[in-house]
Design a protein around this motif. Structure first.
Motif, short mmCIF file in Angstrom:
data_model
loop_
_atom_site.label_atom_id
_atom_site.label_comp_id
_atom_site.label_asym_id
_atom_site.label_seq_id
_atom_site.Cartn_x
_atom_site.Cartn_y
_atom_site.Cartn_z
N PRO A 1 69.30 -94.39 9.17
CA PRO A 1 68.03 -94.40 8.45
C PRO A 1 66.96 -95.15 9.22
O PRO A 1 67.20 -95.71 10.29
CB PRO A 1 68.40 -95.15 7.17
CG PRO A 1 69.37 -96.18 7.64
CD PRO A 1 70.13 -95.57 8.79
N TRP A 2 65.78 -95.17 8.63
CA TRP A 2 64.59 -95.72 9.30
C TRP A 2 64.35 -97.18 8.95
O TRP A 2 63.49 -97.82 9.53
CB TRP A 2 63.36 -94.90 8.87
CG TRP A 2 63.39 -94.57 7.40
CD1 TRP A 2 63.80 -93.38 6.84
CD2 TRP A 2 63.05 -95.42 6.29
NE1 TRP A 2 63.74 -93.45 5.46
CE2 TRP A 2 63.29 -94.69 5.09
CE3 TRP A 2 62.58 -96.73 6.19
CZ2 TRP A 2 63.06 -95.22 3.81
CZ3 TRP A 2 62.37 -97.27 4.91
CH2 TRP A 2 62.61 -96.50 3.75
N ASN A 3 65.05 -97.74 7.97
CA ASN A 3 64.60 -99.04 7.43
C ASN A 3 64.78 -100.21 8.40
O ASN A 3 63.96 -101.10 8.44
CB ASN A 3 65.22 -99.31 6.06
CG ASN A 3 66.72 -99.43 6.09
OD1 ASN A 3 67.38 -98.92 6.98
ND2 ASN A 3 67.27 -100.10 5.09
N ALA B 1 66.81 -91.39 12.14
CA ALA B 1 65.91 -90.94 11.08
C ALA B 1 64.66 -90.29 11.68
O ALA B 1 64.15 -90.73 12.71
CB ALA B 1 65.51 -92.12 10.21
N GLU B 2 64.17 -89.27 11.02
CA GLU B 2 63.00 -88.55 11.54
C GLU B 2 61.75 -89.43 11.53
O GLU B 2 60.82 -89.20 12.30
CB GLU B 2 62.76 -87.27 10.75
CG GLU B 2 62.32 -87.49 9.32
CD GLU B 2 62.19 -86.17 8.56
OE1 GLU B 2 61.11 -85.59 8.59
OE2 GLU B 2 63.19 -85.72 7.95
N ASP B 3 61.71 -90.45 10.67
CA ASP B 3 60.53 -91.31 10.59
C ASP B 3 60.45 -92.31 11.75
O ASP B 3 59.37 -92.84 12.03
CB ASP B 3 60.52 -92.09 9.27
CG ASP B 3 60.20 -91.18 8.09
OD1 ASP B 3 59.12 -90.57 8.11
OD2 ASP B 3 61.04 -91.06 7.18
N GLU C 1 68.07 -98.14 -10.77
CA GLU C 1 67.93 -97.30 -9.58
C GLU C 1 67.33 -98.06 -8.41
O GLU C 1 66.50 -98.96 -8.60
CB GLU C 1 67.09 -96.06 -9.92
CG GLU C 1 67.81 -95.18 -10.93
CD GLU C 1 67.07 -93.88 -11.24
OE1 GLU C 1 66.12 -93.53 -10.51
OE2 GLU C 1 67.45 -93.22 -12.23
N GLU C 2 67.72 -97.66 -7.20
CA GLU C 2 67.19 -98.30 -6.01
C GLU C 2 65.75 -97.86 -5.81
O GLU C 2 65.47 -96.67 -5.76
CB GLU C 2 68.05 -97.89 -4.80
CG GLU C 2 67.67 -98.61 -3.54
CD GLU C 2 68.63 -98.31 -2.40
OE1 GLU C 2 68.95 -97.13 -2.20
OE2 GLU C 2 69.04 -99.25 -1.71
N ILE C 3 64.83 -98.82 -5.72
CA ILE C 3 63.41 -98.47 -5.61
C ILE C 3 62.98 -98.40 -4.14
O ILE C 3 62.21 -97.55 -3.76
CB ILE C 3 62.54 -99.48 -6.40
CG1 ILE C 3 62.93 -99.41 -7.90
CG2 ILE C 3 61.06 -99.21 -6.19
CD1 ILE C 3 62.23 -100.43 -8.79
#
Ligand code: NAP
Ligand code: MG
Length: 470
Positions: A145-147, A172-174, A376-378
């Motif tokens: 992922p991008w995070n 990740a594409e971002d 839920e995960e925000i």
């Protein structure tokens, strides 16, 4: 920003098979800053073949030599920290101070830890009349992922290499520019061709092709639970190993005896860091009814310095979220919190600036456990403060989600916090503000995932055993 129009396959930059591209957007300005190729199944196949060809040689390379290459990779990344930080700030939007202190630095520590582990790990063990060999699983497909763009890649590549595995990364594409920088570091570190390959592309095309490729032996995925579930199903059907590092909704439990001022301040910082885009963020703060109002007031004071602004500014503490979709999603959750009756005490859904995917640092009070924002995960700078009546109530709330990735407990006595932490259904708990440990296993209970990353437990994910009886 420097961008490559090719992919890193078999130790060289090769043109993509197709002509599709991904536009890289700076989330602080909404400007396109670069374009990279959108890989297809054909590119993934080429990368998997290159990895497969490199596998026998790398698996047979003595651990000490693998350790030396990992140390070289660590050193190259260390030398390029500033460039990494600048790139992460440009494509993720993280404040440059955080980019330097975490995004560019943690991968250096993780690569270094695996250089040491590769050199010292016992890849052979004697059990009774057996010798057990720990052998590499083979070709790894890594989807990240991008995070924490570089950390997430290195947390898979470094243990894979230490184990003797070879790897294909679909970043990740971002955040593909950080991944391209990593590929350059791999080349500079002198890793043999094909041992590490990087194919940029979108998840539903390149990611899907990698997860489903029949010559991939282990799929290691970090990202959303929705995608992780599909990847797990695909891997299960093919009887291949899978590691899933998914979402979280972690609890920060402040017991009545705790230093509330310290716990609230640390809790707010934990959620605002990286614009709340941390899977292990303590997005639910649990406070005893008797100390509740005091804690809410302290939280409101603590978010004030997180003014959304230009992430290139050394003083910036809160950048934008990564993209337009996340911006809309996080704002939607804030609206939902209000609609379900939570009390907004800081921030809100209204964007603080006209340009850029900024979200005001947001705090909700009077959040109850069944509300959407408590379940839920925000993945944004949004904190929910919940009230509990006694310890059992706190435990029930803390454990009352489908997730179990991380958490925190604060108490006057360490032993009191530890006793509570033992009852939590979660993979990591920070006691009274304990520091991140890059050698401790990281991973989830329940729907937060399968498998562990980091340290010797992370290395074991990339090994399989063979028993010889004498
Ligand atoms: P995501 O869709 O799960 O993306 C993670 C990775 O998987 C990316 O490389 C993505 O590619 C790829 N991917 C997407 N669909 C795929 C598919 N069908 N097959 C194979 N690979 C696929 O996560 P996201 O969309 O970036 O973020 C959405 C939510 O995920 C966040 O709001 C957050 O809740 C959660 N998340 C969790 C973590 C974590 O560390 N646990 C990290 C990031 C996000 P693309 O980049 O092209 O989509
Ligand atoms: Mg996505």
């Amino acid at each position: 920003m420097k961008a490559r129009s090719s992919m890193y396959i078999g130790g060289e930059w090769r043109p993509a098979a197709g002509t599709g591209t991904i536009a890289v957007v700076n989330p602080a300005t909404e400007q396109v800053i670069a374009e990279v190729p959108a890989g297809t199944a054909e590119d993934i196949d080429a990368a998997v073949r290159a990895a497969r060809a490199a596998f026998p040689g790398w698996a047979a390379t003595p651990p000490a030599e693998r350790a030396a290459r990992l140390a070289a990779l660590r050193d190259v990344m260390a030398a390029r920290k500033d460039e990494t930080a600048e790139t992460v700030t440009a494509e993720l939007g993280s404040p440059v101070r955080l980019s330097k202190a975490v995004h560019a630095s943690s991968p250096v520590a993780v690569a270094g830890s695996y250089a040491e582990l590769a050199a010292s790990y016992a890849f052979e063990e004697r059990i009774g009349n057996s010798t057990v060999l720990m052998e590499p699983v083979g070709v790894v497909g890594a989807i990240t992922p991008w995070n924490y763009p570089l950390h997430q890649i290195v947390a898979k590549v470094a243990p894979a290499l230490a184990a003797g595995c070879v790897i294909v990364v679909k970043p990740a594409e971002d955040t593909p520019l950080t991944a391209q920088l990593f590929a350059e570091a791999v080349r500079e570190a002198g890793l043999p061709p094909g041992v590490v390959n990087v194919v940029t592309g979108i998840g539903t095309v390149a990611g899907q092709a990698l997860a489903a490729h029949e010559d991939v032996d282990l799929v290691s995925f970090t990202g959303s639970t929705a995608v992780g579930r599909r990847i797990g199903a695909t891997a299960g059907a093919a009887v291949k190993r899978v590691a899933l590092e998914l979402g979280g909704k972690s609890a920060n439990v402040i017991l009545p005896s705790a230093d509330h001022a310290r716990a609230v301040k640390a809790g707010v910082a934990n959620v605002m860091t990286n614009s709340g885009q941390t899977c292990s963020a303590w997005t639910r703060m649990l406070v005893h009814a008797d100390r509740y109002d005091e804690a809410v007031e302290a939280a409101v004071a603590a978010v004030a310095p997180y003014r959304p602004g230009d992430p290139r500014d050394e003083l910036c503490r809160l950048g934008p979220v990564v993209n337009a979709a996340q911006h809309a999603r996080v704002r939607g959750y804030i609206d939902k919190g209000v609609a379900e009756g939570a009390r907004l005490v800081a921030g809100g859904a209204q964007p603080p600036h006209d340009t850029g995917y900024f979200i005001a640092p947001t705090v909700f009070a009077d959040v109850t456990p069944e509300m959407t924002i408590a379940q839920e995960e925000i993945f944004g700078p949004v904190l929910s403060i919940l009230r509990y009546e006694d310890e059992d109530d706190a435990l029930r709330i803390a454990n009352g989600t489908v997730y179990g990735l991380a958490g925190a407990v604060w108490a006057g006595e360490e032993s009191e916090a530890v006793a509570f932490a033992r009852r939590m259904d979660t993979g990591q708990v920070d006691i009274n503000g304990g520091r991140f440990n890059p050698l401790a296993p990281f991973g989830g209970y329940k729907q937060s995932g399968v498998g562990r990353e980091l340290g010797r437990h992370g290395l074991a994910e990339y090994l399989q055993t063979k028993s010889l009886q004498f």
